[in-house]
Design an enzyme around this catalytic site. Structure first.
Site, PDB file in Angstrom:
ATOM      1  N   ASP A 142      10.312  -1.024  -9.998  1.00  0.00           N
ATOM      2  CA  ASP A 142       8.917  -1.147  -9.578  1.00  0.00           C
ATOM      3  C   ASP A 142       8.618  -2.623  -9.354  1.00  0.00           C
ATOM      4  OD1 ASP A 142       6.290  -0.350  -9.065  1.00  0.00           O
ATOM      5  OD2 ASP A 142       6.157   0.886 -10.873  1.00  0.00           O
ATOM      6  N   ARG A 170      -2.232  -0.416   5.312  1.00  0.00           N
ATOM      7  CA  ARG A 170      -3.386   0.475   5.217  1.00  0.00           C
ATOM      8  C   ARG A 170      -4.604  -0.283   4.750  1.00  0.00           C
ATOM      9  NH1 ARG A 170      -2.269   6.533   3.965  1.00  0.00           N
ATOM     10  NH2 ARG A 170      -4.271   6.416   5.009  1.00  0.00           N
ATOM     11  N   HIS A 176       4.876  -6.809  -2.263  1.00  0.00           N
ATOM     12  CA  HIS A 176       4.421  -6.092  -3.458  1.00  0.00           C
ATOM     13  C   HIS A 176       5.534  -5.306  -4.137  1.00  0.00           C
ATOM     14  CE1 HIS A 176       0.040  -6.793  -3.128  1.00  0.00           C
ATOM     15  NE2 HIS A 176       0.401  -7.120  -1.908  1.00  0.00           N
TER      16      HIS A 176
END
Ligand code: ADQ
Length: 716
Positions: A359, A9, A152
């Site tokens: 995470d 994105r 990421h």
């Protein structure tokens, strides 16, 4: 130098009114700094299917995705399969995994956009799990492009990653890059072990070779800006907002949580632990308040819908149970906050709860620390966030251990000011130093470093036809390795018997008087005799120690008897047996003057460890013996020195002079001995991609067969 940032994105999207608005998420925050600092072009999806001139004006190139592509590539495959798996939450994966074809097609679409924009000298930096195939797809179209890849999210243990049916394609796609970055060292380690276990690529500390190219990998933890200094920090409303929050919660400690509403972020467990603390500590009930800000995310992925109603239900239950007309324990706000609002919350909070189940990094934790110019505040952090590897002074929790979490909340609420300040000072020092600028500079610095000058030149890729065209003389000597060159490699050496096709090809070829065929191999005389003995060609067994001429069934040894005594074997054999027992899948091969230990079928990491230990013990045991250890393809060979493929080749070359053409094919490290001694007029051809001394390379054994076929036809 221009940087092309490529991410799924864009950081801006066009809303229903046609205006540009920022999107929420860690990747956008991290990369904004790169976009501003370098001359750059950002390629990505703008959230729509129409081009936007506004975006183009600001240096963005939008990739347009159809609604079906969004559904299959983005929702089903990327967010429905890769996202939960990489976060170890396999129970969130659908029963039927769909979208792989579209994932490939959309990765190709991004590749087209890159190739269309590419200018010589550009650096291409591809981001995240949605675009794993892009690095290799670009590599195939722009072979010398400089490509970086950054993941990421976590890279899971190879035991989890291997669940994916497309594991090999995804790994090879990423390997098209020159530099591969992760947030933490342990993700890089998991990636390296997947390379070894799933595609047999061995990583040396921080680098490995892929198709003859050096690829580097490493940990580059993403940081945040010093938001206490940014535009939001000087907003006139900020101090008011902080004062307002504090006075509204006068006499209460504020616990704060800020997330994208995602099941990896651990919101339900965080709330239940809060409930448990209220149960355990009646004295704290009206002295604490939890503000949970959660921006809705990926609302069309089924796993997220179920999860949202679960959160709503827990909030309702806790507020119903412990609330009163004047006090509400949990303030749950399901929307995105702007930067000033967020900063005010970070600064007004007493305790920041960052408790994801898993995470990649978690920037909220770092933003909180960066915002605390007052040097106060407690960070409570999950040990499963990438940030935990850097932020050791936080209060660390295991989000699956509810009683311990509830106890940690209490510790945080009651922590004395001095301790809070000592911890925060250490956290601030690290977070402000290793900020997002440092992250992009370190990564870009490594990616744009001049490529190491290799002394070896790269081999020239050729086809069978190209090679044929390079033959000039009336006759030809052909030197052929066996395993991997004439026949494909097999797990067990005994399974690599010649198939009818290669036997037919060789028997046709040996009928041509212009061609003299030599097969050279590390295999024993018996095996070569059994498989190829009926053909009138020259055989060279045990790397050239033994030779059999076409016309004479006798094997001749290249070395005098005294040099090839086999007494040393009595010492080595028991050692190899011991290692074979300890390393399932490995096996011993006996040859007249050597012993070989094969480990192609063994679990790769175990085999690597055993090999290291075995070599060490052999060195000790054989210290005074004139023996050599030679590494082949998943095989260690211990043998009497003096006879190798190089020496055998030299003998052949001597007979040949320059009257004839000379072509040698080989696929293994032992064949490098051949390529090393070839004069410039002879053709050395390495089979398969690899770093080599050979001048040429062909794709695989099929191409070798094609050469033999065309040669037979042309010399008929
Ligand atoms: P995310 O999963 O999006 O990113 P995170 O690193 O926490 O997770 O980044 C979230 C960003 O969005 C932060 O900048 C935060 O301020 C902002 N944000 C979150 N909730 C918000 C809200 N309610 N309102 C406004 N802003 C909000 C992925 C990985 C992470 C990794 C980053 C960067 O999942 O592990 O740290 O990429 O690599």
């Amino acid at each position: 130098m221009r940087v092309m940032i490529v991410s799924n994105r864009l950081p801006l999207e066009v809303n229903a009114q046609g205006e540009l608005v920022r999107t929420t998420g860690g990747l956008a925050s991290g990369l904004a700094s790169v976009h501003e600092r370098y001359e750059s072009l950002w390629i990505g999806w703008s959230g729509g299917n129409e081009p936007s001139p506004e975006l183009e004006k600001q240096g963005y190139v939008s990739v347009l995705l159809s609604p079906e592509e969004v559904k299959e590539f983005y929702e089903s495959f990327s967010n429905g399969i890769l996202w939960p798996l990489f976060h170890y939450l396999m129970d969130q994966m659908p029963l039927e995994m769909k979208g792989w074809e579209t994932y490939q097609a959309v990765n190709a679409k991004y590749t087209d956009a890159i190739v269309a924009q590419y200018r010589e000298g550009d650096v291409i930096w591809v981001h995240d799990y949605q675009l794993c195939l892009v690095p290799q797809m670009v590599r195939e179209r722009i072979p010398n492009a400089r490509i970086g890849f950054f993941l990421h999210i976590p890279f899971p243990s190879s035991e989890v990653f291997r669940i994916l049916p497309w594991r090999e394609q995804l790994l090879k796609g990423i390997c098209g890059a020159d530099l591969i970055g992760f947030h933490t060292f342990s993700y890089a380690r998991h990636f390296a072990s997947s390379l070894l276990r799933l595609i047999g690529v061995e990583c040396h500390v921080d680098r490995f070779t892929q198709n003859g190219r050096e690829v580097r990998l490493g940990a580059f933890p993403l940081g945040v800006e010093d938001i206490s200094q940014g535009a939001a920090a000087s907003d006139p409303d900020l101090e008011n907002e902080i004062a307002n929050l504090k006075s509204k919660n006068e006499g209460k400690k504020i616990l704060l949580a800020v997330d994208r509403l995602d099941y990896t972020k651990g919101v339900p467990r965080r709330l239940v632990a809060f409930e448990r603390m209220l149960v355990n500590e009646p004295g704290l009930r009206d002295k604490v308040v939890l503000i949970q800000i959660a921006v809705p995310s990926r609302t069309s992925v089924p796993a997220y819908q179920k999860f949202r109603s679960q959160v709503d239900e827990i909030v309702g239950r806790v507020n119903g149970r412990f609330g009163s007309a004047t006090h509400q324990p949990i303030h749950y706000i399901a929307r995105g906050f702007n930067q000033v609002e967020l900063l005010a919350l970070y600064r007004a909070a007493d305790v920041m709860l960052v408790t994801p189940l898993r995470d990649g990094m978690n920037l909220v934790a770092k933003e909180f620390v960066a915002s605390r110019i007052d040097g106060d505040g407690v960070l409570l952090l999950s040990e499963f966030a990438g940030a935990a590897s850097e932020l050791g002074e936080s209060l660390m929790v295991n989000p699956y251990d509810l009683p311990a979490m509830a106890a940690a909340y209490r510790t945080a609420v009651e922590m004395p000011e001095e301790e809070r300040r000592v911890r925060m000072a250490a956290l601030r020092e690290r977070v402000l130093k290793f900020n997002n600028r440092r992250w992009s500079e370190t990564f870009m610095g490594l990616l744009t470093r001049p490529r190491p000058v290799t002394k070896r030149r790269m081999p020239i890729p050729v086809t069978a036809h190209d090679l044929l065209e390079r033959l000039k003389k009336p006759t030809l000597k052909l030197l052929l390795d066996y395993d991997g060159t004439l026949v494909p490699l097999k797990k067990m050496p005994v399974l690599a018997a010649p198939d009818p096709e290669i036997l037919e090809l060789l028997s046709q070829l040996v009928q041509r008087p212009q061609v003299e065929v030599h097969v050279i191999s590390g295999r024993s005389q018996d095996e070569l005799q059994k498989w190829l003995g009926h053909l009138p060609l020259s055989l060279h067994a045990e790397h050239g120690l033994w030779t059999r001429a076409p016309s004479n069934p006798e094997w001749v040894c290249a070395l005098p008897d005294s040099l090839v005594s086999g007494e040393w074997k009595e010492k080595v054999r028991p050692l190899l047996r011991q290692f074979t027992n300890e390393t399932p899948g490995s096996l011993i091969e006996e040859k007249s003057r050597s012993l070989a230990w094969h480990y192609r079928m063994s679990e790769p990491e175990l085999a690597q460890r055993s090999l290291k230990e075995l070599r060490f013990q052999l060195m000790e045991a054989l210290a005074n013996q004139p023996l050599e250890m030679m590494m082949g393809n998943r095989v260690l060979e211990i043998r009497t020195p003096g006879a190798n493929k190089g020496a055998a080749t030299q003998l052949l070359l001597k007979e040949t002079g320059r009257k004839e053409d000379f072509v040698a094919f080989g696929d293994d490290t032992t064949d490098e001995d051949i390529f090393k001694v070839l004069p410039s007029w002879a053709l050395g051809v390495r089979v398969g991609p690899s770093v080599t001394r050979a001048r040429y390379t062909v794709k695989d054994y099929q191409e070798v067969r094609s050469f033999l076929r065309q040669l037979t036809a042309s010399s008929a």
